[in-house]
Design an enzyme around this catalytic site. Structure first.
Site: not given
Ligand SMILES: Cc1cc2nc3c(=O)[nH]c(=O)nc-3n(C[C@H](O)[C@H](O)[C@H](O)COP(=O)(O)OP(=O)(O)OC[C@H]3O[C@@H](n4cnc5c(N)ncnc54)[C@H](O)[C@@H]3O)c2cc1C
Length: 385
Positions: A126-129, A244, A369-370
């Protein structure tokens, strides 16, 4: 019984017994409750066995090679797998791409991709992030520009779980930079062997390479690989995330961790420590609350109702309890808490750090969770964002 059996015609009890027996007898013993996500080479035989039996895609309609299970039967299937410690196969093809194509794909896409997911020929990731586009996914910058019969893709994805083993990736790309950020996004399917795709594994806290960074340098993706309409990928992408939501809130990981904690408590004679037992009792009660809450949402799914924004509660409560249980396990381990892997304590083997490591990212993936709290605040309580 074979692939054409109408599983929904069985009583819930009969179906449960059948599934239970299958997982008990057929799933390889050494792969139960694995400590890390299994790699394709480890789980391939099991995947192919499920495929041969016609049990690989429990939720897909029978006409596409699935089991066509009703929501209630699907819950039973999932619960029995979790109860027997059956590992997740590389399932993004099954749980994400397949259902998506069945709903939004062209006939040609369905005919080409679905059988290859079922046969194990195609493994998806999955290439979202992206860097700076995780929680705020709509800010993604990987772009795809039309050039004749191809999109030319440039950019970077990150945290792509098990991209090392994947033959294909589904990705969100920006196809219109001038539109509002949610409106210029499209949903593309790409073959990982296309020139210009580079994967670099990322090592996690536990030392395992469970995900990759994926780089796209002038990657030519055929135009017909777009799912749905150009610039309308956001709705599809969001629909996918809905699949999910209940599974991320399952209490199974916490139940497993607390069972290990209880063994450790007895082994270390901690039952005589009133302060420790107080902390343990609180967590046990929190877990029972979580299980009751899960049942409430599971009932909704069984009845075929869609889940509302309140399901965010389940993910928050479940993952935060899990982290606290894992933390208490380290306290129970005392001065040995920093030892990695299986640790021998007076003739018995324990592994506390694996649960701890697994519990850490649970509050991040599948929507941090935020963000879940924001959803509760705005959509349930009607507060301003
Ligand atoms: C084990 C694991 C597997 C994963 N696998 C995949 C995958 O296969 N494909 C894929 O596409 N992605 C994957 N991900 C990515 C995952 O979806 C992202 O890590 C997640 O969506 C959070 O984004 P970020 O890491 O960029 O954190 P950020 O969005 O940068 O957030 C950093 C912190 O700031 C907080 N924050 C951000 N915005 C707000 C707001 N508006 N209000 C309050 N708090 C906020 C967040 O909650 C977090 O605590 C994976 C992540 C993990 C940890």
């Amino acid at each position: 019984m074979n692939a054409t059996t109408d599983w929904n015609a069985l009583s819930d009890e009969d179906f449960r017994l059948l599934v239970r027996q299958f997982f008990r007898e057929q799933y390889p013993e050494h792969l139960r409750y694995p400590k890390t996500r299994l790699r394709w080479a480890q789980i391939r035989d099991w995947y192919l066995m499920l495929s041969k039996k016609g049990w690989l895609a429990p939720a897909w309609p029978v006409e596409y090679g699935g089991m066509g299970l009703s929501p209630a039967k699907l819950m039973i299937f999932t619960e029995e797998g979790e109860r027997r410690g059956v590992a997740r196969a590389p399932d993004m093809g099954i749980t994400m791409v397949g259902p998506l194509l069945i709903q939004h794909g062209s006939e040609a896409q369905k005919a080409y991709y679905l059988p290859k997911i079922l046969s194990g020929e195609h493994i998806w990731c999955q290439g979202y992030s992206e860097p700076n586009a995780g929680s705020d996914l709509a800010s993604l910058r990987t772009e795809a520009v039309l050039d004749g019969e191809h999109f030319v893709v440039n950019g970077q994805k990150t945290w792509t779980t098990l991209a090392q083993d994947a033959t294909h990736i589904f990705l969100l790309v920006r196809t219109d930079k001038s539109a509002k950020k949610q409106e210029g996004i499209s949903f593309l399917l790409a073959d990982m062997s296309t020139p210009g795709i580079e994967r670099r594994p990322i090592r996690n806290l536990a030392g395992h390479e469970e995900f990759c960074e994926c780089f796209f340098h002038d990657v030519r993706v055929p135009r017909e690989n777009i799912v749905g309409e150009l610039n309308r990928g956001w709705t599809i992408a969001k629909a996918l995330l809905g699949f999910e939501r209940i599974f991320l809130g399952s209490p199974k990981q916490s139940q497993y961790a607390i069972a290990r904690l209880e063994e450790l408590i007895v082994h270390r004679g901690l039952t005589a420590d009133a302060a420790f037992m107080d902390a343990y009792a609180r967590l046990k009660l929190d877990l029972l609350d979580h299980m009751a809450l899960y049942e409430r949402f599971a009932d909704q799914v069984r009845r075929g109702e869609t889940l509302g924004p309140d399901v965010s509660m389940l993910k928050i409560i479940g993952t935060e309890n899990y982290q606290r249980i894992a933390q208490l396990m380290l306290e129970a381990a005392g001065s040995a808490a920093g030892l990695v892997g299986d640790v021998e304590l007076d003739g018995e083997s324990f592994d506390w750090l694996t649960s701890y490591y697994n519990s850490r990212p649970a509050t991040i993936y599948g929507g941090a969770n935020e963000i879940q709290r924001n959803i509760l605040a705005t959509q349930l309580l009607g507060l301003k964002s």
